[in-house]
Design a protein around this motif. Sequence first.
Motif, short mmCIF file in Angstrom:
data_model
loop_
_atom_site.label_atom_id
_atom_site.label_comp_id
_atom_site.label_asym_id
_atom_site.label_seq_id
_atom_site.Cartn_x
_atom_site.Cartn_y
_atom_site.Cartn_z
N ILE A 121 -27.08 19.18 -31.12
CA ILE A 121 -26.17 18.35 -31.92
C ILE A 121 -26.82 18.11 -33.26
CG2 ILE A 121 -25.01 16.11 -32.04
CD1 ILE A 121 -25.12 16.07 -28.94
N LYS A 122 -26.19 18.61 -34.31
CA LYS A 122 -26.78 18.43 -35.64
C LYS A 122 -26.22 17.16 -36.28
CE LYS A 122 -27.38 23.35 -36.64
NZ LYS A 122 -28.72 23.52 -36.12
N LEU A 123 -27.09 16.29 -36.72
CA LEU A 123 -26.66 15.05 -37.35
C LEU A 123 -26.73 15.25 -38.87
CD1 LEU A 123 -28.52 12.51 -35.03
CD2 LEU A 123 -26.35 13.67 -34.68
N LYS A 124 -25.56 15.42 -39.46
CA LYS A 124 -25.52 15.87 -40.85
C LYS A 124 -25.61 14.74 -41.86
CE LYS A 124 -22.99 20.04 -39.71
NZ LYS A 124 -22.17 19.73 -38.51
N ASN A 125 -25.36 13.50 -41.38
CA ASN A 125 -25.33 12.38 -42.33
C ASN A 125 -26.62 11.57 -42.40
OD1 ASN A 125 -22.61 12.99 -43.01
ND2 ASN A 125 -22.00 12.08 -41.05
N SER A 126 -27.70 12.21 -42.02
CA SER A 126 -29.03 11.62 -42.16
C SER A 126 -29.21 10.23 -41.56
CB SER A 126 -29.45 11.56 -43.63
OG SER A 126 -29.23 12.75 -44.27
N PRO A 127 -28.94 10.05 -40.29
CA PRO A 127 -29.32 8.77 -39.69
C PRO A 127 -30.85 8.67 -39.69
CG PRO A 127 -28.66 10.30 -37.99
CD PRO A 127 -28.37 10.98 -39.30
N VAL A 128 -31.34 7.46 -39.78
CA VAL A 128 -32.77 7.32 -40.03
C VAL A 128 -33.35 6.15 -39.24
CG1 VAL A 128 -32.22 6.03 -42.15
CG2 VAL A 128 -34.50 7.01 -41.88
N ILE A 129 -34.56 6.39 -38.70
CA ILE A 129 -35.29 5.30 -38.03
C ILE A 129 -36.03 4.56 -39.13
CG2 ILE A 129 -36.98 4.70 -36.27
CD1 ILE A 129 -36.46 7.51 -35.04
N THR A 130 -35.59 3.34 -39.40
CA THR A 130 -36.12 2.65 -40.58
C THR A 130 -37.27 1.71 -40.26
OG1 THR A 130 -34.44 0.97 -40.23
CG2 THR A 130 -33.94 2.70 -41.82
N CYS A 131 -37.25 1.16 -39.07
CA CYS A 131 -38.22 0.11 -38.79
C CYS A 131 -38.49 0.09 -37.29
CB CYS A 131 -37.62 -1.23 -39.23
SG CYS A 131 -38.81 -2.56 -39.27
N PHE A 132 -39.70 -0.32 -36.92
CA PHE A 132 -40.02 -0.31 -35.49
C PHE A 132 -41.12 -1.32 -35.22
CE2 PHE A 132 -43.17 2.34 -37.35
CZ PHE A 132 -42.46 3.23 -38.15
N ASP A 148 -24.66 8.46 -37.20
CA ASP A 148 -24.23 9.67 -37.89
C ASP A 148 -22.71 9.77 -37.91
OD1 ASP A 148 -25.06 12.30 -39.06
OD2 ASP A 148 -23.78 13.02 -37.42
N GLY A 149 -22.09 9.39 -36.81
CA GLY A 149 -20.64 9.47 -36.73
C GLY A 149 -19.95 8.37 -37.53
N GLY A 150 -20.71 7.43 -38.04
CA GLY A 150 -20.12 6.36 -38.82
C GLY A 150 -19.54 5.24 -37.97
#
Lengths: 148, 343, 122
Positions: B15-26, B131-133
């Motif tokens: 599954i390609k996630l084209k909208n650049s979801p990002v892990i920002t903080c942890f 990614d899917g919004g």
Amino acid sequence: MSVNKEKYGKYVEKTAKKSPILKNCVKAFLIGGLICVIGQALMQLYLYLDISKETSKALVSVTLIFITALLTGLGIFDDIAKHAGAGTLVPITGFANSVVSPALDNKSEGFVMGLGAKIFIIAGPVILYGTAASVLYGVIYYICKLFM
Amino acid sequence: MRRASYRKMTITMIIKLKNSPVITCFSCVGGKEERKGPLGDKLDFYDETDRFDKNTWEKAESEMQRRVFNHLLSKRDLKATDVDILIAGDLINQCTSSSYGLLSFDIPYFGIYGACSTAALGLALGGILCDGGYVKRAAVVTSSHFCSAERQFRFPLEYGSQRTPTSQHTATAAGAFFVESSGSGAYIDEVLFGITVDAGIADANNMGAAMAPAAVDTLVKYFRESGTGPESFDLIVTGDLGYEGHRIVTEMMLQLGYDMKNVYNDCGLMLYDRQKQDMHAGASGCGCSAFAMAASILPDIISGKYKNVLFLGSGALLSQASVLQGENIPGVVHLVKLSHREG
Amino acid sequence: MTDVILQYVYAFAVGGAFCVIAQILIDKTKLTPARILVAYVVSGVVLGGIGVYKYIADFAGAGASVPLTGFGYALSEGVKAAIDEKGAIGILTGGLTATSAGIAASMVFALLAALIFKSKNK
């Protein structure tokens, strides 16, 4: 993926890191032997105190069980058992630990359904099958006695 | 390089996630042994007693989740209402560590079970939702606690038993992550959900061997479909295969023509000093990979030390009953491809 | 005096040997510790029943009574004695009567330990 289970099982068994059996056996022998020596010393002590042989025997078990309960409660027993393996498992200490440790652990689910119900979760089979075997033996012995 | 033929791919599984979801903080939390290990000083906080001020181990694990998520919120100065969905899981029956631990937050709750693959599964699902919004900010929380897991899967804590060299130690650790639809951090590019693989291993003291074929399956599918190989990545890291599983995956992949030697690591090997801490084949549990990701791998992706990383969460799908009934232990491995992006 | 020392040596050697057999079973087979304990108790009953264990017990003292086989031996001896004394009812009463001290002590000390102590983190 289709894994050839038999082949994979053999491969895993062959390549997996093995238990150091010789080292384990030496430790089990020394610690198991030592516990029996302590039992022998206790026996001698109770006999010396003029307690009957039958009572002394029972007291030896009770004493070893008490020591195990204490060490289990203090969180020391499992550290010894980690090294001793069968050396602490086979003597009465192993039986006592298998009663005390679930009691401690299952207290969090209450004294009745937690501690009470689960106290024999490991030792139960020992008492059950030991008793069942002795009853079976009793039946055989009784029948033999009738005909002899 | 010779690459053995593998099952023909008929459908696209990546599954390609084209909208650049990002892990920002942890954020991550651990217990006594985790603190003593090589990543110990990277923990946001820890408790020497492993109790986290609670009177049972199950409550302690829930408390770890609550605190680690609270810490994550405070890191970004956010409130619970700023989070659209909570995706959480653990090892305890019916995932109660997660549901009770996160009970106090009024956020839609999505409980998942992937055994020790839960961190990867959660990040993958969070990435897809962003990614899917469908959501802007998802939080992923996972935990494991040695004492609660030991009680559920093995023996009482004070029971004296000897562990085999192939057995693994459930990590007392929890991790929390924000996955967002925009921002900077470690980007989730692709996701590949694995199938369950029964390799015929029934020994609960060798879960690395039980899960390794599932890891190989997912990895090979990924390489074949994406046309990549180990050389395309700076790091390939599995969740908790431990010493045994790591060795088996390395050997099996080599047989299939993929030399993993220089890029392959396992989170289970990163948590402890195995000799000094007497940890046999290494760490396991949902908290294992969550901790290693939050403490070491994600910071290294963000800093640019690693540009492309494959994170494979590995789960051994066993229960107390399945083990007693002599069932084999199926494994499942989910893949998340993460990348560093400049500026 | 040498008799006493020898008694300790025998107890050590025989008790240790019982442990070594179990250790080999643990390491070489898939038998869990619980199954091994069950096997030991039942073996004790059988060896007691056919009259073999008596010799081991006389020879090794605590080396034979402290291992779990000794528990099985005590069960069988108890049954035998009770049948000789009370007849058929001894089949049911003998075993647990003979081992009651150990079982009751385990339960009561476990309860006390649980009241005083808590499981520790490992």
